[in-house]
Design a protein around this motif. Sequence first.
Motif, PDB file in Angstrom:
ATOM      1  N   ARG A 303      -1.728   3.035  -1.331  1.00 31.82           N
ATOM      2  CA  ARG A 303      -2.713   2.215  -2.002  1.00 31.82           C
ATOM      3  C   ARG A 303      -3.907   3.067  -2.189  1.00 31.82           C
ATOM      4  O   ARG A 303      -4.117   3.990  -1.352  1.00 31.82           O
ATOM      5  CB  ARG A 303      -2.919   0.954  -0.915  1.00 31.82           C
ATOM      6  CG  ARG A 303      -1.590   0.124  -0.862  1.00 31.82           C
ATOM      7  CD  ARG A 303      -1.877  -0.566   0.426  1.00 31.82           C
ATOM      8  NE  ARG A 303      -1.782  -0.015   1.675  1.00 31.82           N
ATOM      9  CZ  ARG A 303      -2.211  -0.603   2.974  1.00 31.82           C
ATOM     10  NH1 ARG A 303      -2.464  -1.908   3.093  1.00 31.82           N
ATOM     11  NH2 ARG A 303      -2.050   0.201   4.098  1.00 31.82           N
ATOM     12  N   ARG A 304      -4.349   2.754  -3.262  1.00 35.39           N
ATOM     13  CA  ARG A 304      -5.671   3.353  -3.805  1.00 35.39           C
ATOM     14  C   ARG A 304      -6.860   3.271  -2.707  1.00 35.39           C
ATOM     15  O   ARG A 304      -7.514   4.038  -2.408  1.00 35.39           O
ATOM     16  CB  ARG A 304      -6.277   2.824  -4.951  1.00 35.39           C
ATOM     17  CG  ARG A 304      -5.229   2.960  -6.131  1.00 35.39           C
ATOM     18  CD  ARG A 304      -5.852   2.457  -7.477  1.00 35.39           C
ATOM     19  NE  ARG A 304      -5.098   2.843  -8.481  1.00 35.39           N
ATOM     20  CZ  ARG A 304      -5.141   3.905  -9.213  1.00 35.39           C
ATOM     21  NH1 ARG A 304      -6.029   4.682  -9.160  1.00 35.39           N
ATOM     22  NH2 ARG A 304      -4.440   3.979 -10.398  1.00 35.39           N
ATOM     23  N   GLU A 305      -6.892   1.962  -1.884  1.00 33.07           N
ATOM     24  CA  GLU A 305      -7.943   1.907  -0.871  1.00 33.07           C
ATOM     25  C   GLU A 305      -7.813   2.996   0.395  1.00 33.07           C
ATOM     26  O   GLU A 305      -8.895   2.902   1.015  1.00 33.07           O
ATOM     27  CB  GLU A 305      -7.966   0.432  -0.450  1.00 33.07           C
ATOM     28  CG  GLU A 305      -6.743  -0.109  -0.015  1.00 33.07           C
ATOM     29  CD  GLU A 305      -5.996  -0.873  -1.063  1.00 33.07           C
ATOM     30  OE1 GLU A 305      -5.017  -1.581  -0.752  1.00 33.07           O
ATOM     31  OE2 GLU A 305      -5.956  -0.590  -1.997  1.00 33.07           O
ATOM     32  N   GLU A 342       8.746   0.964   0.280  1.00 29.72           N
ATOM     33  CA  GLU A 342       7.495   0.207   0.396  1.00 29.72           C
ATOM     34  C   GLU A 342       7.274   0.740   2.077  1.00 29.72           C
ATOM     35  O   GLU A 342       6.048   1.182   2.349  1.00 29.72           O
ATOM     36  CB  GLU A 342       7.539  -1.159   0.416  1.00 29.72           C
ATOM     37  CG  GLU A 342       6.344  -2.018   1.058  1.00 29.72           C
ATOM     38  CD  GLU A 342       6.176  -3.389   0.781  1.00 29.72           C
ATOM     39  OE1 GLU A 342       5.026  -4.108   1.443  1.00 29.72           O
ATOM     40  OE2 GLU A 342       7.104  -3.950   0.382  1.00 29.72           O
ATOM     41  N   GLU A 349       1.015   6.747   4.300  1.00 25.12           N
ATOM     42  CA  GLU A 349      -0.299   6.432   4.553  1.00 25.12           C
ATOM     43  C   GLU A 349      -0.776   6.687   5.935  1.00 25.12           C
ATOM     44  O   GLU A 349      -2.044   7.190   6.228  1.00 25.12           O
ATOM     45  CB  GLU A 349      -0.515   5.084   4.200  1.00 25.12           C
ATOM     46  CG  GLU A 349      -0.603   4.617   2.994  1.00 25.12           C
ATOM     47  CD  GLU A 349      -0.410   3.172   2.562  1.00 25.12           C
ATOM     48  OE1 GLU A 349      -0.622   2.646   1.334  1.00 25.12           O
ATOM     49  OE2 GLU A 349      -0.606   2.364   3.619  1.00 25.12           O
TER      50      GLU A 349
END
Length: 513
Positions: A303-305, A342, A349
């Motif tokens: 995720r970009r965040e 996923e 991450e």
Amino acid sequence: MSYLLHRRNKFLSLIRRQYLILPTLSSETKTLRNPDPHIPQFQNPSSIFTKSHSYATQSSKFPEYEMPTVTWGVVQGKKEKLVNRVKICDYLKGLGIITDELESIELPSTIEVMCERVEFLQKLGLTIDDINEYPLMLGCSVRKNLIPVLAYLEKIGISRSKLGEFVKNYPQVLHASVVVELAPVVKFLRGLDVEKQDLGYVLMKYPELLGFKLEGTMSTSVAYLVSIGVSPRDIGPMVTQYPYLLGMRVGTMIKPLVEYLISIGLPKKIVARMLEKRAYIIGYNLEETVKPNVDCLISFGVRREVLALVIAQYPQILGLPVKAKMSTQQYFFSLKLKIDPEGFARVVERMPQIVSLKQNVIMKPVEFLLGRGFQVEDVARMVVRCPQILCSKVELMKNSYYFYKTEMGRPMKDLVEYPEYFTYSLESRIKPRYQKLQGKGIRSSLNWFLNCSDQRFEERLEGNFIDPDSEEGPVFDMGGKLEMPGGGGEIVSDADEEDESDDDVLYRRTVTL
């Protein structure tokens, strides 16, 4: 009559001046010290006078002679120079040396002197092929160039056994002046806090530094790094680790990389800390490596965040062949651990180092858990929640698991819900805290008594209520700090961190260097 007397007196004066000057030249030539023992000294200085006088009185008869010049202690005429040059070139060609590039430089007057140079370079460790790579080194005098330069290099820390390798890598150094060119660069490096014992290592790694101008790229690179927050005292260690940064242009290489990292969410101070500890990141190509790797992480589901947090934890990921590594690991996780794409993205991450972790290392803790009765889907759930268990030593996991089953007597599902248990030290955290809980008669979740600092744990023991567990992972606010939700913004640590700045806490929590 007076005119004829005037012409006669002028002629006699010219002849007298000729006889007065030339013997003086002969006398100076007689005392001239020959710098090369292979070149014979003049035994009869009067021969110079005779030749010069002959030129003065019969220049039309011997046009090939010029006024005498002193070269290597030998006075040569134009014709003699050409003859000797041809002989020297033939000698070099006989050795296999290509002489095309030597046409524009001055060569010694005799084959003996050139032979001395070639032998000196060969004793240094250079081959004929090395000389052909840079034949201009044959224009350097052994005594005036080679010996002073090599002696200085040895003095500043380059061992004698490596001088030949140094010259191979940077033969231009042989033309340099020790006082005017080499010494100022060394002084500049020492001024950056490069340790004296590291000078040889730095220059062996990047010998071209000795050819740089102090007021050019080196100074601007250092000034820019300091301007973004790099500590001046860390410049020296950075240069020692990655001296190439001194040769990189700020406007086209360093600044664009820094600005890109800031644009994807990394605070400037964190970028500075990253560069201090991993200076070679500056050398990553922005367009060919860094941007494609960031795009690749996003394409695999990161995720970009949280992208900035991933890079802060593992800055080296910017320079790896990410696509190949991610593809291999994703397939492995799907095949062996039944983790879907996923779930694999969540693993990356939380621990981006997983892309470089060897598969046999990953399987050891997995096989340990499966051997203790955990189902494959339970192990997959544990890995996605806390991929750090894949780096745990099996022996330590065995000890923690044995204590968990025999002393704590808790159900297996608690470990599935909180696999972080295996990442804590049994002797310094798990045992002492569990014993204090037993003494107080408190029963709590694993998360509640393990996932906090010593100070917070004592406060919880003395409190009149039990604050709820936080099931969420660390949160990284872009441009902000790393916080643990549910803890009042507390940074999880074993030490008291009240005096640390937000960025320092973020750096310590995320950048494992």
